[in-house]
Design a protein around this motif. Structure first.
Motif, PDB file in Angstrom:
ATOM      1  N   LEU A  38      32.320-110.284  66.808  1.00  0.00           N
ATOM      2  CA  LEU A  38      33.024-109.986  65.559  1.00  0.00           C
ATOM      3  C   LEU A  38      32.071-109.797  64.384  1.00  0.00           C
ATOM      4  N   GLU A  39      30.765-109.933  64.659  1.00  0.00           N
ATOM      5  CA  GLU A  39      29.727-109.785  63.633  1.00  0.00           C
ATOM      6  C   GLU A  39      30.027-110.655  62.409  1.00  0.00           C
ATOM      7  N   LYS A  40      30.198-111.937  62.680  1.00  0.00           N
ATOM      8  CA  LYS A  40      30.486-112.924  61.632  1.00  0.00           C
ATOM      9  C   LYS A  40      29.222-113.160  60.803  1.00  0.00           C
ATOM     10  N   PRO A  41      29.304-113.002  59.479  1.00  0.00           N
ATOM     11  CA  PRO A  41      28.136-113.273  58.631  1.00  0.00           C
ATOM     12  C   PRO A  41      27.745-114.747  58.689  1.00  0.00           C
ATOM     13  N   VAL A  42      26.475-115.015  58.971  1.00  0.00           N
ATOM     14  CA  VAL A  42      25.995-116.386  59.038  1.00  0.00           C
ATOM     15  C   VAL A  42      24.848-116.657  58.067  1.00  0.00           C
ATOM     16  N   ALA A  43      24.281-115.602  57.480  1.00  0.00           N
ATOM     17  CA  ALA A  43      23.186-115.783  56.520  1.00  0.00           C
ATOM     18  C   ALA A  43      23.091-114.568  55.604  1.00  0.00           C
ATOM     19  N   ALA A  44      22.606-114.822  54.391  1.00  0.00           N
ATOM     20  CA  ALA A  44      22.331-113.754  53.419  1.00  0.00           C
ATOM     21  C   ALA A  44      21.344-114.322  52.408  1.00  0.00           C
ATOM     22  N   ALA A  45      20.080-114.342  52.783  1.00  0.00           N
ATOM     23  CA  ALA A  45      19.052-115.006  51.989  1.00  0.00           C
ATOM     24  C   ALA A  45      18.120-114.015  51.302  1.00  0.00           C
ATOM     25  N   SER A  46      17.635-114.437  50.155  1.00  0.00           N
ATOM     26  CA  SER A  46      16.682-113.673  49.356  1.00  0.00           C
ATOM     27  C   SER A  46      15.380-114.467  49.288  1.00  0.00           C
ATOM     28  N   SER A  47      14.253-113.823  49.528  1.00  0.00           N
ATOM     29  CA  SER A  47      12.982-114.547  49.474  1.00  0.00           C
ATOM     30  C   SER A  47      12.685-115.058  48.062  1.00  0.00           C
ATOM     31  N   ASP A  70      22.677-113.093  70.204  1.00  0.00           N
ATOM     32  CA  ASP A  70      23.850-112.268  69.941  1.00  0.00           C
ATOM     33  C   ASP A  70      24.022-112.060  68.435  1.00  0.00           C
ATOM     34  N   THR A  71      22.916-111.649  67.805  1.00  0.00           N
ATOM     35  CA  THR A  71      22.885-111.535  66.350  1.00  0.00           C
ATOM     36  C   THR A  71      22.228-110.236  65.912  1.00  0.00           C
ATOM     37  N   TRP A  72      22.866-109.586  64.934  1.00  0.00           N
ATOM     38  CA  TRP A  72      22.257-108.463  64.228  1.00  0.00           C
ATOM     39  C   TRP A  72      21.548-109.024  63.007  1.00  0.00           C
ATOM     40  N   PHE A  73      20.276-108.713  62.874  1.00  0.00           N
ATOM     41  CA  PHE A  73      19.492-109.089  61.708  1.00  0.00           C
ATOM     42  C   PHE A  73      19.328-107.847  60.847  1.00  0.00           C
ATOM     43  N   TYR A  74      19.719-107.935  59.591  1.00  0.00           N
ATOM     44  CA  TYR A  74      19.580-106.848  58.628  1.00  0.00           C
ATOM     45  C   TYR A  74      18.473-107.224  57.654  1.00  0.00           C
TER      46      TYR A  74
END
Length: 111
Positions: free
Chosen positions: A36-45, A13-17
């Motif tokens: 509710l599309e709660k942000p759970v990650a925002a990573a940079s390689s 149940d996740t949108w991956f951007y």
């Protein structure tokens, strides 16, 4: 050429951007979970690799998560939807701010 797209994984149940480089490797990734599309990650390689070299990878992943470690063609089965740079950036900035706020709250509770 940089590519931006999103892909929904029903089992999580996740949108991956994703932001991917010309070779198809993920450079930045944000994840929004649930109705509710709660942000759970925002990573940079780039940041992930720097944290790995600095020995702070566990802290980085606890705050921002991790990026996929495979080329983006792996997501073709998940019906990717192309995004503009602006659409990706809006999601990225929101998810990033949420991850940072969550990390600050965790450190406040520990102190």
């Amino acid at each position: 050429m940089t590519r931006w797209f999103r892909s929904y994984w029903a089992e999580e149940d996740t949108w991956f951007y994703f932001e991917a480089d010309a070779d198809g490797w993920v450079t930045r990734q944000a994840e929004l979970q649930g109705a509710l599309e709660k942000p759970v990650a925002a990573a940079s390689s780039t940041e992930w690799k720097a944290a790995q070299q600095a020995g702070t990878l566990a802290d980085y992943e606890a705050t921002y998560g991790a990026t996929a470690e495979m080329p983006v063609h792996e997501w073709d089965a998940h019906e990717p939807q192309d995004l503009t740079a602006e659409q990706f950036e809006t999601v990225w900035l929101t998810a990033r701010a949420t991850c940072q706020a969550r990390a600050r709250a965790r450190s406040t509770h520990r102190a």
